[in-house]
Design a protein around this motif. Sequence first.
Motif, PDB file in Angstrom:
ATOM      1  N   ASN A   9       0.848  -1.194   0.000  1.00 19.18           N
ATOM      2  CA  ASN A   9       0.000   0.000   0.000  1.00 19.18           C
ATOM      3  C   ASN A   9       0.880   1.238   0.000  1.00 19.18           C
ATOM      4  O   ASN A   9       1.676   1.435   0.922  1.00 19.18           O
ATOM      5  N   ASN A  37     -10.389   6.525  -5.190  1.00 19.51           N
ATOM      6  CA  ASN A  37      -9.506   6.595  -4.030  1.00 19.51           C
ATOM      7  C   ASN A  37      -8.280   5.717  -4.129  1.00 19.51           C
ATOM      8  O   ASN A  37      -7.297   5.949  -3.442  1.00 19.51           O
ATOM      9  N   ALA A  38      -8.369   4.663  -4.935  1.00 25.23           N
ATOM     10  CA  ALA A  38      -7.312   3.646  -4.950  1.00 25.23           C
ATOM     11  C   ALA A  38      -7.212   3.000  -6.326  1.00 25.23           C
ATOM     12  O   ALA A  38      -8.187   2.957  -7.070  1.00 25.23           O
ATOM     13  N   MET A  50      -1.175  -1.274  -4.068  1.00 21.24           N
ATOM     14  CA  MET A  50      -2.405  -0.513  -3.890  1.00 21.24           C
ATOM     15  C   MET A  50      -1.989   0.941  -3.773  1.00 21.24           C
ATOM     16  O   MET A  50      -1.378   1.347  -2.779  1.00 21.24           O
ATOM     17  N   LEU A  52      -2.933   4.464  -3.050  1.00 23.13           N
ATOM     18  CA  LEU A  52      -4.018   5.059  -2.280  1.00 23.13           C
ATOM     19  C   LEU A  52      -3.833   6.572  -2.204  1.00 23.13           C
ATOM     20  O   LEU A  52      -2.731   7.043  -1.876  1.00 23.13           O
ATOM     21  N   PHE A  56      -7.311   8.838   1.549  1.00 25.67           N
ATOM     22  CA  PHE A  56      -7.807   7.480   1.767  1.00 25.67           C
ATOM     23  C   PHE A  56      -6.809   6.665   2.589  1.00 25.67           C
ATOM     24  O   PHE A  56      -7.186   5.901   3.473  1.00 25.67           O
ATOM     25  N   PHE A  57      -5.517   6.838   2.301  1.00 22.23           N
ATOM     26  CA  PHE A  57      -4.467   6.130   3.044  1.00 22.23           C
ATOM     27  C   PHE A  57      -4.587   6.389   4.549  1.00 22.23           C
ATOM     28  O   PHE A  57      -4.418   5.481   5.363  1.00 22.23           O
TER      29      PHE A  57
END
Length: 139
Positions: A9, A37-38, A50, A52, A56-57
Motif C-alpha cells: 500500500n 480513491n485507490a 495498492m 491510495l 484514503f491512506f
Amino acid sequence: MASKMIFINLPVAELERSKSFYEALGWKVNQQYTDGNAACIVVDDNICLMLLSKDFFTSFTDRAIGDARTTVNSLYAVSLASPAEVDTLVDAAVAAGGTEEVNADKRAQETQVGMHGRTFIDPDGHQWEPFHMAYPGAN
C-alpha cells in the motif's frame, strides 16, 4: 488464486499520475479494485501495489504519512529474470517521470556477488530496487 500474495500500500499525491507511471512500466491496473480513491496495480500473479490517495491512506492508520521524497522508510526490491529486464524497467521508469538514483558503492558490491541492480524513484518518492542475481548453478 495463489495461497499467498503481497499487497504493498503506497500513499500517492495524484492517483491518475501514479497509475499512468506504473502502467508505463508494463504493470497492469486491475479495474475490479480501482476507484477514485485507490488503484490496484498488478506487478505479477502474487504481487500487487495498492496506490491510495493520501486522504484514503490515512483511513488505515492514525500515524502521520512520511514524505517519501525526503526520507526513506522502505526499499522495494524486485527480482527480475535478466539484467536486460532490469535495464528495461528502470529506463521505462525514467521515461515515465521517475528518477534514477546511482550509488557507485552499492553497484560495486552487487558486481562482486554477481548481481545487476539499478534504482529508481517514482514520482511520489517511493524507491524501487529491481535486480537480477546469477545464482550458483543457475543457467
